[in-house]
Design an enzyme around this catalytic site. Sequence first.
Site, PDB file in Angstrom:
ATOM      1  N   SER A 141       0.955  -1.015   0.120  1.00 56.03           N
ATOM      2  CA  SER A 141       0.051   0.065   0.090  1.00 56.03           C
ATOM      3  C   SER A 141       1.015   1.196  -0.071  1.00 56.03           C
ATOM      4  CB  SER A 141      -0.795   0.116   1.284  1.00 56.03           C
ATOM      5  OG  SER A 141      -1.281   1.236   1.405  1.00 56.03           O
ATOM      6  N   TYR A 154      -2.154  -0.671  10.662  1.00 55.41           N
ATOM      7  CA  TYR A 154      -2.138  -1.079   9.364  1.00 55.41           C
ATOM      8  C   TYR A 154      -1.114  -0.650   8.794  1.00 55.41           C
ATOM      9  CZ  TYR A 154      -3.678  -1.179   4.447  1.00 55.41           C
ATOM     10  OH  TYR A 154      -4.166  -1.339   3.121  1.00 55.41           O
TER      11      TYR A 154
HETATM   12  P1  NDP Z   1     -11.344  -6.720   0.730  1.00 58.62           P
HETATM   13  O1  NDP Z   1     -11.760  -6.312   2.153  1.00 58.62           O
HETATM   14  O2  NDP Z   1     -12.288  -6.433  -0.281  1.00 58.62           O
HETATM   15  O3  NDP Z   1     -10.422  -7.866   0.552  1.00 58.62           O
HETATM   16  C1  NDP Z   1      -9.766  -8.299   1.685  1.00 58.62           C
HETATM   17  C2  NDP Z   1      -9.603  -9.895   1.164  1.00 58.62           C
HETATM   18  O4  NDP Z   1      -8.877 -10.655   2.226  1.00 58.62           O
HETATM   19  C3  NDP Z   1     -11.051 -10.438   1.604  1.00 58.62           C
HETATM   20  O5  NDP Z   1     -11.151 -11.504   0.730  1.00 58.62           O
HETATM   21  C4  NDP Z   1     -10.948 -11.274   2.897  1.00 58.62           C
HETATM   22  O6  NDP Z   1     -11.743 -12.510   3.031  1.00 58.62           O
HETATM   23  C5  NDP Z   1      -9.390 -11.560   2.823  1.00 58.62           C
HETATM   24  N1  NDP Z   1      -9.253 -11.747   4.193  1.00 58.62           N
HETATM   25  C6  NDP Z   1      -9.177 -11.249   5.657  1.00 58.62           C
HETATM   26  N2  NDP Z   1      -8.807 -11.766   6.736  1.00 58.62           N
HETATM   27  C7  NDP Z   1      -8.194 -13.049   6.085  1.00 58.62           C
HETATM   28  C8  NDP Z   1      -7.601 -14.123   6.307  1.00 58.62           C
HETATM   29  N3  NDP Z   1      -7.485 -14.245   7.950  1.00 58.62           N
HETATM   30  N4  NDP Z   1      -7.297 -15.273   5.633  1.00 58.62           N
HETATM   31  C9  NDP Z   1      -7.384 -15.102   4.631  1.00 58.62           C
HETATM   32  N5  NDP Z   1      -8.043 -14.171   3.877  1.00 58.62           N
HETATM   33  C10 NDP Z   1      -8.513 -12.973   4.593  1.00 58.62           C
HETATM   34  O7  NDP Z   1     -10.263  -5.457   0.733  1.00 58.62           O
HETATM   35  P2  NDP Z   1      -9.235  -4.906  -0.735  1.00 58.62           P
HETATM   36  O8  NDP Z   1      -9.467  -5.737  -1.699  1.00 58.62           O
HETATM   37  O9  NDP Z   1      -9.059  -3.512  -0.735  1.00 58.62           O
HETATM   38  O10 NDP Z   1      -7.778  -5.388  -0.177  1.00 58.62           O
HETATM   39  C11 NDP Z   1      -6.865  -6.341  -0.242  1.00 58.62           C
HETATM   40  C12 NDP Z   1      -5.371  -6.004  -0.176  1.00 58.62           C
HETATM   41  O11 NDP Z   1      -5.473  -4.710  -0.915  1.00 58.62           O
HETATM   42  C13 NDP Z   1      -5.193  -5.918   1.241  1.00 58.62           C
HETATM   43  O12 NDP Z   1      -3.914  -6.460   1.656  1.00 58.62           O
HETATM   44  C14 NDP Z   1      -5.167  -4.347   1.613  1.00 58.62           C
HETATM   45  O13 NDP Z   1      -4.406  -3.825   2.553  1.00 58.62           O
HETATM   46  C15 NDP Z   1      -4.625  -3.900   0.197  1.00 58.62           C
HETATM   47  N6  NDP Z   1      -4.834  -2.512  -0.104  1.00 58.62           N
HETATM   48  C16 NDP Z   1      -6.067  -1.944  -0.324  1.00 58.62           C
HETATM   49  C17 NDP Z   1      -6.468  -0.671  -0.585  1.00 58.62           C
HETATM   50  C18 NDP Z   1      -7.618  -0.101  -0.785  1.00 58.62           C
HETATM   51  O14 NDP Z   1      -7.791   1.202  -0.980  1.00 58.62           O
HETATM   52  N7  NDP Z   1      -8.769  -0.727  -0.980  1.00 58.62           N
HETATM   53  C19 NDP Z   1      -5.193   0.235  -0.610  1.00 58.62           C
HETATM   54  C20 NDP Z   1      -3.904  -0.337  -0.726  1.00 58.62           C
HETATM   55  C21 NDP Z   1      -3.699  -1.697  -0.365  1.00 58.62           C
HETATM   56  P3  NDP Z   1     -13.172 -12.296   3.876  1.00 58.62           P
HETATM   57  O15 NDP Z   1     -13.996 -11.938   2.742  1.00 58.62           O
HETATM   58  O16 NDP Z   1     -13.140 -13.889   4.029  1.00 58.62           O
HETATM   59  O17 NDP Z   1     -12.973 -11.523   5.106  1.00 58.62           O
END
Ligand code: NDP
Length: 290
Positions: A141, A154
Amino acid sequence: MASKQNFGAVVITGASSGIGEASAIYLDKLGYQVFAGVRRDADGEQLRRKTSVRLTPLLLDVRDEASIIAAANTVSAALNTVGLAGLVNNAGIVVAGPLEFLPVAELRKQLEVNVIGQIAVTQAFLPLLRKAQGRVINIGSDNGKVSVPFLGPYCASKFAMEALTDALRMELQPWGIEVSIIEPGTVTTPIWDKSITLADDIWNKLPPQAHKLYSAAVDATRNTANKLGKNGFPAEVVALAVAHALTAKKPKTRYVVGLDAQINIWLAKILPDRLLDKLIIQYLGLPKNP
Ligand code: NDP
């Protein structure tokens, strides 16, 4: 639409929504055999409805060692002697709150999911990645370069992923296993609403003293997060960077995705700390005298 070729197999963690889901759909379209990490069968089924039959949902909780080992065994059995072309470490959560009062268990949870879990998954899949000289793509990020108040846990997790990505890239270089990190800015995904809900849960359990000291600042931060989350760019843009990191002859070590991320990272590089603090505090609308 992207052309279909057979690119091999990839594992994506956290593919139930957002960036993971968009990457799974895009890589499936490109012709990859996608193993899409989800925590619930229903999420896997939903994703399959949006992809080809090549996509296989993979039950995978990055905090659960047994689940990681079972997932690696499942992929290994499915691929038989073939290796893995890529691992996309995407799963993530946002833990937010004032560090003075944040329960340490919440900090632990943040680091377990966003940091320890990513390395545990990488370790489990490296034997398969070695077989195909596959690649590791970590989703970082711009908060891995710029820390902001009330998002300390975070930001710490994403700073840690920067360090681990650099170390891993150099460690795996002798075997030609490339390691890249993607640094997106604000992407409109469910993570924003989820993080506000989780932050509110944590906040509501904090002692009255925390409320007295931080209410105004936390409210301002919540309002900004609410607005930001609705005005980000689509997750599909990040999927393009993931695909580049997987397919380019010479992948970049870092992919800064989004103008906001480019500006934030550039400002953090050139500005003195106290000036950057001032800009961030102003941007968030934090009160001068709470
Ligand atoms: P989402 O919340 O849409 O996706 C997060 C995903 O992580 C979900 O599929 C969730 O599954 C999964 N997850 C959470 N906890 C666990 C776990 N213990 N084991 C396995 N899977 C898990 O968010 P984003 O798509 O935005 O985030 C994806 C990545 O991108 C993250 O690492 C985030 O930090 C990063 N990011 C996001 C930004 C943004 O602005 N959105 C900006 C920069 C980076 P479940 O549905 O089961 O909870």
